[in-house]
Structure formats: C-alpha cells, structure tokens
Design a protein around this motif. Structure first.
Motif, PDB file in Angstrom:
ATOM      1  N   GLY A  80       1.621  21.715   0.439  1.00  0.00           N
ATOM      2  CA  GLY A  80       1.393  20.283   0.450  1.00  0.00           C
ATOM      3  C   GLY A  80       2.589  19.549  -0.127  1.00  0.00           C
ATOM      4  N   ILE A  81       2.950  18.422   0.454  1.00  0.00           N
ATOM      5  CA  ILE A  81       4.134  17.705  -0.015  1.00  0.00           C
ATOM      6  C   ILE A  81       3.809  16.283  -0.446  1.00  0.00           C
ATOM      7  CG2 ILE A  81       5.665  19.056   1.446  1.00  0.00           C
ATOM      8  CD1 ILE A  81       5.799  16.692   3.329  1.00  0.00           C
ATOM      9  N   GLY A  82       2.542  15.922  -0.560  1.00  0.00           N
ATOM     10  CA  GLY A  82       2.229  14.598  -1.080  1.00  0.00           C
ATOM     11  C   GLY A  82       1.426  13.758  -0.117  1.00  0.00           C
ATOM     12  N   ARG A  83       1.161  12.536  -0.529  1.00  0.00           N
ATOM     13  CA  ARG A  83       0.348  11.630   0.262  1.00  0.00           C
ATOM     14  C   ARG A  83       1.130  11.073   1.446  1.00  0.00           C
ATOM     15  NH1 ARG A  83      -1.429   7.175  -3.745  1.00  0.00           N
ATOM     16  NH2 ARG A  83       0.778   7.313  -4.255  1.00  0.00           N
ATOM     17  N   ALA A  84       0.397  10.692   2.487  1.00  0.00           N
ATOM     18  CA  ALA A  84       1.035  10.100   3.661  1.00  0.00           C
ATOM     19  C   ALA A  84       1.335   8.632   3.401  1.00  0.00           C
ATOM     20  CB  ALA A  84       0.121  10.245   4.875  1.00  0.00           C
ATOM     21  N   GLN A  85       2.444   8.165   3.957  1.00  0.00           N
ATOM     22  CA  GLN A  85       2.863   6.776   3.787  1.00  0.00           C
ATOM     23  C   GLN A  85       2.579   5.969   5.052  1.00  0.00           C
ATOM     24  OE1 GLN A  85       4.465   4.972   1.149  1.00  0.00           O
ATOM     25  NE2 GLN A  85       3.544   6.676   0.047  1.00  0.00           N
ATOM     26  N   PHE A  86       2.260   4.692   4.852  1.00  0.00           N
ATOM     27  CA  PHE A  86       2.094   3.786   5.982  1.00  0.00           C
ATOM     28  C   PHE A  86       3.450   3.198   6.369  1.00  0.00           C
ATOM     29  CE2 PHE A  86      -1.977   3.458   3.647  1.00  0.00           C
ATOM     30  CZ  PHE A  86      -2.824   3.916   4.643  1.00  0.00           C
ATOM     31  N   ALA A  87       3.646   2.969   7.654  1.00  0.00           N
ATOM     32  CA  ALA A  87       4.872   2.312   8.106  1.00  0.00           C
ATOM     33  C   ALA A  87       4.935   0.912   7.500  1.00  0.00           C
ATOM     34  CB  ALA A  87       4.890   2.222   9.629  1.00  0.00           C
ATOM     35  N   GLY A  88       6.060   0.606   6.879  1.00  0.00           N
ATOM     36  CA  GLY A  88       6.204  -0.678   6.206  1.00  0.00           C
ATOM     37  C   GLY A  88       5.623  -0.707   4.816  1.00  0.00           C
ATOM     38  N   GLN A  89       4.861   0.341   4.441  1.00  0.00           N
ATOM     39  CA  GLN A  89       4.234   0.461   3.122  1.00  0.00           C
ATOM     40  C   GLN A  89       3.382  -0.758   2.766  1.00  0.00           C
ATOM     41  OE1 GLN A  89       7.780   1.520   0.704  1.00  0.00           O
ATOM     42  NE2 GLN A  89       6.799   3.513   0.490  1.00  0.00           N
TER      43      GLN A  89
ATOM     44  N   ASN B 176       7.963  13.422  -3.021  1.00  0.00           N
ATOM     45  CA  ASN B 176       7.013  12.473  -3.581  1.00  0.00           C
ATOM     46  C   ASN B 176       6.439  11.624  -2.462  1.00  0.00           C
ATOM     47  OD1 ASN B 176       8.819  10.068  -3.204  1.00  0.00           O
ATOM     48  ND2 ASN B 176      10.093  11.248  -4.622  1.00  0.00           N
ATOM     49  N   ALA B 177       5.501  10.748  -2.825  1.00  0.00           N
ATOM     50  CA  ALA B 177       4.797   9.963  -1.806  1.00  0.00           C
ATOM     51  C   ALA B 177       5.712   9.000  -1.079  1.00  0.00           C
ATOM     52  CB  ALA B 177       3.656   9.193  -2.453  1.00  0.00           C
ATOM     53  N   GLY B 178       6.837   8.641  -1.678  1.00  0.00           N
ATOM     54  CA  GLY B 178       7.738   7.692  -1.038  1.00  0.00           C
ATOM     55  C   GLY B 178       8.827   8.338  -0.215  1.00  0.00           C
ATOM     56  N   THR B 179       8.788   9.666  -0.057  1.00  0.00           N
ATOM     57  CA  THR B 179       9.864  10.357   0.643  1.00  0.00           C
ATOM     58  C   THR B 179       9.844  10.097   2.139  1.00  0.00           C
ATOM     59  OG1 THR B 179       9.828  12.105  -1.013  1.00  0.00           O
ATOM     60  CG2 THR B 179      10.904  12.601   1.074  1.00  0.00           C
ATOM     61  N   ILE B 180       8.670  10.149   2.755  1.00  0.00           N
ATOM     62  CA  ILE B 180       8.566  10.040   4.205  1.00  0.00           C
ATOM     63  C   ILE B 180       7.824   8.753   4.546  1.00  0.00           C
ATOM     64  CG2 ILE B 180       7.820  11.168   6.322  1.00  0.00           C
ATOM     65  CD1 ILE B 180       7.709  13.773   4.690  1.00  0.00           C
ATOM     66  N   VAL B 181       8.556   7.729   4.960  1.00  0.00           N
ATOM     67  CA  VAL B 181       7.972   6.438   5.312  1.00  0.00           C
ATOM     68  C   VAL B 181       8.269   6.164   6.786  1.00  0.00           C
ATOM     69  CG1 VAL B 181       7.910   3.968   4.831  1.00  0.00           C
ATOM     70  CG2 VAL B 181       8.308   5.599   2.974  1.00  0.00           C
TER      71      VAL B 181
ATOM     72  N   ARG C 140       0.867  -1.183   0.000  1.00  0.00           N
ATOM     73  CA  ARG C 140       0.000   0.000   0.000  1.00  0.00           C
ATOM     74  C   ARG C 140       0.901   1.228   0.000  1.00  0.00           C
ATOM     75  NH1 ARG C 140      -5.046   1.491   2.327  1.00  0.00           N
ATOM     76  NH2 ARG C 140      -5.614   3.395   1.207  1.00  0.00           N
ATOM     77  N   LEU C 141       1.092   1.803  -1.176  1.00  0.00           N
ATOM     78  CA  LEU C 141       2.017   2.922  -1.328  1.00  0.00           C
ATOM     79  C   LEU C 141       1.286   4.243  -1.161  1.00  0.00           C
ATOM     80  CD1 LEU C 141       4.119   1.581  -4.328  1.00  0.00           C
ATOM     81  CD2 LEU C 141       4.547   1.362  -1.877  1.00  0.00           C
ATOM     82  N   GLY C 142       0.972   4.570   0.065  1.00  0.00           N
ATOM     83  CA  GLY C 142       0.382   5.871   0.352  1.00  0.00           C
ATOM     84  C   GLY C 142      -1.110   5.823   0.569  1.00  0.00           C
ATOM     85  N   THR C 143      -1.609   6.848   1.255  1.00  0.00           N
ATOM     86  CA  THR C 143      -3.038   6.985   1.490  1.00  0.00           C
ATOM     87  C   THR C 143      -3.704   7.530   0.239  1.00  0.00           C
ATOM     88  OG1 THR C 143      -2.676   9.204   2.378  1.00  0.00           O
ATOM     89  CG2 THR C 143      -2.674   7.384   3.950  1.00  0.00           C
ATOM     90  N   SER C 144      -4.978   7.836   0.334  1.00  0.00           N
ATOM     91  CA  SER C 144      -5.684   8.401  -0.811  1.00  0.00           C
ATOM     92  C   SER C 144      -5.139   9.787  -1.133  1.00  0.00           C
ATOM     93  CB  SER C 144      -7.185   8.474  -0.525  1.00  0.00           C
ATOM     94  OG  SER C 144      -7.431   9.264   0.620  1.00  0.00           O
ATOM     95  N   ALA C 145      -5.369  10.242  -2.364  1.00  0.00           N
ATOM     96  CA  ALA C 145      -4.749  11.475  -2.848  1.00  0.00           C
ATOM     97  C   ALA C 145      -5.204  12.708  -2.085  1.00  0.00           C
ATOM     98  CB  ALA C 145      -5.049  11.642  -4.337  1.00  0.00           C
ATOM     99  N   ASP C 146      -6.405  12.677  -1.495  1.00  0.00           N
ATOM    100  CA  ASP C 146      -6.894  13.868  -0.808  1.00  0.00           C
ATOM    101  C   ASP C 146      -6.381  13.962   0.626  1.00  0.00           C
ATOM    102  OD1 ASP C 146     -10.214  12.684   0.173  1.00  0.00           O
ATOM    103  OD2 ASP C 146      -8.271  11.684   0.022  1.00  0.00           O
ATOM    104  N   GLU C 147      -5.614  12.963   1.092  1.00  0.00           N
ATOM    105  CA  GLU C 147      -4.990  13.026   2.408  1.00  0.00           C
ATOM    106  C   GLU C 147      -3.518  13.364   2.193  1.00  0.00           C
ATOM    107  OE1 GLU C 147      -7.520   9.722   4.896  1.00  0.00           O
ATOM    108  OE2 GLU C 147      -5.857   9.061   3.664  1.00  0.00           O
ATOM    109  N   PHE C 148      -3.085  14.523   2.681  1.00  0.00           N
ATOM    110  CA  PHE C 148      -1.716  14.944   2.412  1.00  0.00           C
ATOM    111  C   PHE C 148      -1.117  15.587   3.648  1.00  0.00           C
ATOM    112  CE2 PHE C 148      -4.662  18.234   1.159  1.00  0.00           C
ATOM    113  CZ  PHE C 148      -4.168  19.365   1.770  1.00  0.00           C
ATOM    114  N   LEU C 149       0.198  15.715   3.628  1.00  0.00           N
ATOM    115  CA  LEU C 149       0.937  16.354   4.708  1.00  0.00           C
ATOM    116  C   LEU C 149       1.237  17.795   4.332  1.00  0.00           C
ATOM    117  CD1 LEU C 149       3.437  13.461   5.433  1.00  0.00           C
ATOM    118  CD2 LEU C 149       1.319  13.979   6.629  1.00  0.00           C
ATOM    119  N   ILE C 150       1.479  18.618   5.333  1.00  0.00           N
ATOM    120  CA  ILE C 150       1.753  20.031   5.098  1.00  0.00           C
ATOM    121  C   ILE C 150       3.103  20.389   5.694  1.00  0.00           C
ATOM    122  CG2 ILE C 150       1.035  22.384   5.641  1.00  0.00           C
ATOM    123  CD1 ILE C 150      -1.818  21.463   5.621  1.00  0.00           C
ATOM    124  N   CYS C 151       3.904  21.069   4.940  1.00  0.00           N
ATOM    125  CA  CYS C 151       5.168  21.592   5.457  1.00  0.00           C
ATOM    126  C   CYS C 151       5.328  23.020   4.994  1.00  0.00           C
ATOM    127  CB  CYS C 151       6.346  20.753   4.976  1.00  0.00           C
ATOM    128  SG  CYS C 151       7.933  21.464   5.447  1.00  0.00           S
TER     129      CYS C 151
END
Length: 290
Positions: free
Chosen positions: A126-135, A213-218, A111-122
């Motif tokens: 916006g910097i992309g979708r949130a990642q799950f631990a272990g993906q 990108n979505a894979g930056t912060i895992v 599972r490479l990231g949450t849905s597109a409308d859930e994102f992180l802010i810095c």
C-alpha cells in the motif's frame, strides 16, 4: 349591334378584373420577398456578436456512475507485454451526464485525499490514500432539478499514443422547460491531455526515492475548452453564441492494471465528483439554475 356592345363590355370587365388579379399577385410576391429579406436580416443581426448580450455561469456536477471513458479497439485485443504505454487513444471518447446548478449554491473545498481505508497498491504494498484531481471537491451536492442538465460526448480526433491532442464534442445544455429548453453546443479544438499520465511512473508523478505520501500522486485536471452554440430547442430555438467549459474538480486515478513494473496498479474504482464551470453567452435570455 347591341349584342356586340354587350360582348365588348363583358370582355372589358373580364380584362379589368384580370388586371386587378395580376396586380394583387405581384404585390403579394413583393411582400413575401420583402419579408424574406427582413427575416434574413434579423437572423444576421442575431448572429452578430454585438447582439449576444445575455450571459450567465452555471455549475455542472457529474457523478462517477454518470461518466464513462471508452477506449477504442486496439491493433490487438491485449497489448504486448500488457503495457499501457502501447495504447492508442485516437477515437477514445468520454461520455457524461450531470446536473446543472447555480454557482452560488455550490461550495468547492480543499480535499486532500480519500478516506484512509481507500488506498492504492504498487508492487504488493500500500502506498497511501488516493488523491482527487485538483485536490478539491464540492462540499455538498444540492438537490437536482431534472429539467436542468448537461450531457454529451467528446471524441479524441487527434492523438499520439496516450496523449490526446484534439477533440470533437457535441453537448446538450438543458435549462428548464422540463428538459426541452436546450442549447446545442459543438466544441472542436486543440485539447492536449493525457488521462493516463499519473498512472505511468515518471519523475513528475511518482518517485521511489521520495517518501510515499498522500500528496505524491495527484491526477491532472483536463484543460478548459471553448464551444459554439449552434442552435437550440424550445425557448432556445434559433439561439447562437458561445460557451467556455472549465473543469475545477476531478476524480481519483483512472483504474488501470499492468504486468509492467513501471505502471501504478490503481485497481480501485474511481471516486469523486467531476465539477465543471460553464460560462454561456448567447442572444436568448438565460434562466437562473435552481
């Protein structure tokens, strides 16, 4: 003379019966002592590793609403400059309560990231979708049996700032009987984990020079840890053995906010299921999870 003879006879009978009572009392004491030694020997045999012949694996799945990460009171209520790197996690605890399932009924998928409308802010962007631990995440959650669950608490007993170095845990692993057949588990060992590692900017977790990108912060998964079965209730009364707990899926970043620019503002609630593989070895037969 007749009276004297009768008296002697009566005294003789009395002495004879007293002797019988004494012999019976000694035999009962010897029997009780032998039974006590026999029971002790049986308990020692049960504690022997050679007798731990029952083993089975289980899957525990914990929802976000059934998991809590509690930070202890700090030296000051609000750390200076609102920076997370001043937190001391000694005494912090994780509390969880999840259902128990058969590993054959749970499928883990990438599972490479949450849905597109859930994102992180810095820094306001916006910097992309949130990642799950272990993906990875469970593909679906089977129906839960209320008599099969895994719950308890782990407390950080050794820490250096945000870095947890050791923990002490008490868990209930209940396997049927309406929730009354439970194994009591103690886990106290080295446990090196930083739950805020991916929230704080570093070269290994976030790099402004690289494309976001979505894979930056895992987020990292916590390490596996051993536990000892120290008893049980119901059909597990007198159980001994050991367990091994491994986390195979986790949630998104720990929610955190700070006025320091070196901290990622993960302001959204965590998403994702926490999935753990629990391997059990004990001297009592283990049921199959529903």
């Amino acid at each position: 003379m007749k009276f004297t003879a009768a008296a002697i006879t009566i005294l003789g009978l009395t002495t004879f019966y007293s002797t019988i009572d004494c012999v019976e009392g000694n035999e009962l004491k010897l029997y009780a002592r032998e039974k006590m030694h026999k029971d002790k020997a049986e308990r020692q045999l049960q504690a022997n590793d050679a007798s731990l012949v029952y083993s089975r694996g289980y899957i525990c799945i914990t929802r976000q609403q059934d998991f809590a990460f509690v930070v202890p009171q700090q030296r000051s209520i609000v750390p200076e400059d609102f920076t997370l790197d001043q937190l001391n996690l000694l005494g912090s605890s994780t509390i969880q309560s999840g259902g128990i399932y058969d590993p054959a009924d749970v499928q883990i998928v990438d599972r490479l990231g949450t849905s597109a409308d859930e994102f992180l802010i810095c820094c306001g962007a916006g910097i992309g979708r949130a990642q799950f631990a272990g993906q990875r995440q469970p593909k679906f959650i089977p129906q839960r049996d209320p008599g099969f669950f895994f719950n308890g608490e782990c407390v950080a007993t050794q820490a250096a700032g945000q870095q947890i170095l050791g923990h002490s845990c008490l868990f209930n692993l209940c396997l049927g009987g309406g929730g009354y057949n439970c194994l009591a588990i103690y886990a106290g060992s080295k446990f090196v984990f930083n739950p805020l590692e991916q929230v704080l900017f570093s070269e290994t977790t976030f790099n402004f020079n690289a494309a976001n990108n979505a894979g930056t912060i895992v987020p990292s998964l916590p390490p596996s840890y051993p536990g000892t079965i120290i008893g049980g209730t119901g059909s597990f009364f007198g159980a001994v053995g050991y367990v091994d707990v491994t986390t195979i899926t986790g949630s998104t970043l720990t929610p955190a906010a700070s006025e320091d620019d070196t901290v990622l503002l993960a302001e959204f609630p965590q998403a994702g299921y926490i999935t753990q593989k629990i391997n059990v070895v004990t001297n009592v037969p283990l049921p199959v999870a529903p």
